[in-house]
Design a protein around this motif. Structure first.
Motif, PDB file in Angstrom:
ATOM      1  N   ASN A   1     104.937  67.378  31.142  1.00 15.37           N
ATOM      2  CA  ASN A   1     104.830  68.303  32.263  1.00 15.37           C
ATOM      3  C   ASN A   1     106.028  69.245  32.272  1.00 15.37           C
ATOM      4  O   ASN A   1     107.085  68.924  31.738  1.00 15.37           O
ATOM      5  CB  ASN A   1     104.767  67.544  33.586  1.00 15.37           C
TER       6      ASN A   1
ATOM      7  N   ALA B   1      91.869  73.494  42.044  1.00 17.08           N
ATOM      8  CA  ALA B   1      92.692  72.586  41.225  1.00 17.08           C
ATOM      9  C   ALA B   1      93.932  72.135  41.990  1.00 17.08           C
ATOM     10  O   ALA B   1      94.544  72.910  42.722  1.00 17.08           O
ATOM     11  CB  ALA B   1      93.104  73.281  39.935  1.00 17.08           C
TER      12      ALA B   1
ATOM     13  N   ASP C   1      95.068  66.695  34.993  1.00 15.77           N
ATOM     14  CA  ASP C   1      95.332  67.830  34.113  1.00 15.77           C
ATOM     15  C   ASP C   1      95.693  67.383  32.703  1.00 15.77           C
ATOM     16  O   ASP C   1      96.421  66.409  32.514  1.00 15.77           O
ATOM     17  CB  ASP C   1      96.462  68.704  34.660  1.00 15.77           C
TER      18      ASP C   1
ATOM     19  N   HIS D   1     102.202  71.208  41.473  1.00 13.74           N
ATOM     20  CA  HIS D   1     101.342  70.049  41.746  1.00 13.74           C
ATOM     21  C   HIS D   1     101.762  69.313  43.018  1.00 13.74           C
ATOM     22  O   HIS D   1     100.925  69.028  43.877  1.00 13.74           O
ATOM     23  CB  HIS D   1     101.350  69.102  40.546  1.00 13.74           C
TER      24      HIS D   1
ATOM     25  N   TRP E   1     104.876  73.140  36.641  1.00 17.78           N
ATOM     26  CA  TRP E   1     103.691  72.350  36.965  1.00 17.78           C
ATOM     27  C   TRP E   1     104.021  71.270  37.989  1.00 17.78           C
ATOM     28  O   TRP E   1     103.253  71.068  38.940  1.00 17.78           O
ATOM     29  CB  TRP E   1     103.088  71.712  35.702  1.00 17.78           C
TER      30      TRP E   1
ATOM     31  N   ILE F   1      93.290  79.179  36.485  1.00 19.71           N
ATOM     32  CA  ILE F   1      92.840  77.831  36.816  1.00 19.71           C
ATOM     33  C   ILE F   1      91.823  77.918  37.944  1.00 19.71           C
ATOM     34  O   ILE F   1      91.739  78.932  38.648  1.00 19.71           O
ATOM     35  CB  ILE F   1      94.012  76.911  37.242  1.00 19.71           C
TER      36      ILE F   1
ATOM     37  N   GLY G   1      95.907  69.576  40.111  1.00 24.85           N
ATOM     38  CA  GLY G   1      96.705  68.983  39.046  1.00 24.85           C
ATOM     39  C   GLY G   1      96.297  67.576  38.681  1.00 24.85           C
ATOM     40  O   GLY G   1      96.703  67.080  37.626  1.00 24.85           O
TER      41      GLY G   1
ATOM     42  N   ASP H   1      96.045  72.267  30.477  1.00 23.46           N
ATOM     43  CA  ASP H   1      96.012  72.659  31.892  1.00 23.46           C
ATOM     44  C   ASP H   1      97.430  72.868  32.415  1.00 23.46           C
ATOM     45  O   ASP H   1      97.695  73.825  33.148  1.00 23.46           O
ATOM     46  CB  ASP H   1      95.320  71.587  32.747  1.00 23.46           C
TER      47      ASP H   1
END
Length: 179
Positions: free
Chosen positions: A39, A83, A88, A47, A43, A79, A85, A92
């Motif tokens: 990650n 979404a 993912d 997230h 992100w 995306i 996360g 993604d």
């Protein structure tokens, strides 16, 4: 200290870690990975904010900031609008890229909403069952603690990554060259 003060303190601590993890980093650092499947800071912060946003919207009976307050459009990510996360893939994760100001802007908006919502709660509210799909059923207090736990884990991961990238000789040299 009462229940509301404890919850508020916990959410405020998450905010501190989010800002310490993101502030001052450029998009390259925010989107760097320690390996191809890892990650990124972007992100992780996106997230944790999306999850908090969705849970608070559900608890407060409002639209999320992501879809209802224009943050999906501000991020302009390739995306799905819904979404969060969960589940993912590495591909993604790579699609979630944003500058620090956008990440912390979204987080701060959700944080302010969260603190306002929590400030109006009573112990009776916290005991309200909000999800009967579990055994035992989930109360508002349990849901909020779950959000705090998830947020702290991801904020801590982002802080760790910041340390990795800012202490790495190649990253430090690249950062110094850009300054």
């Amino acid at each position: 200290m009462n229940s509301v003060e404890i919850l508020t303190d916990a959410f405020d601590r998450i905010r501190e870690v989010v800002h310490e993890s993101v502030d001052g980093l450029d998009e390259d650092a925010l989107n760097s990975r320690v390996d191809p499947a890892a990650n990124t800071i972007s992100w992780l912060v996106w997230h944790l904010t999306r999850v908090q946003d969705e849970h608070l919207a559900e608890l407060a009976g409002t639209d999320s900031f992501w879809t209802g307050r224009g943050w999906y459009e501000r991020f302009d990510l390739p995306i799905d609008r819904q979404a969060t996360g969960y589940g993912d893939t590495p591909a993604d994760v790579a699609r979630v890229r944003a500058p620090a100001e956008v990440l912390t802007g979204y987080y701060d908006a959700v944080h302010a909403h969260t603190v306002r919502f929590v400030a109006g709660l009573t112990d009776k509210d916290l005991a309200t069952v909000v999800d009967e799909n579990w055994d035992p059923p989930v109360t508002m207090a349990v849901r909020l603690v779950s959000v705090i736990s998830d947020d702290l884990q991801h904020a801590g991961q982002a802080a760790f990554l910041r340390g990795v990238f800012t202490r790495s000789p190649s990253t430090a040299a690249a950062t110094a060259a850009r300054a």
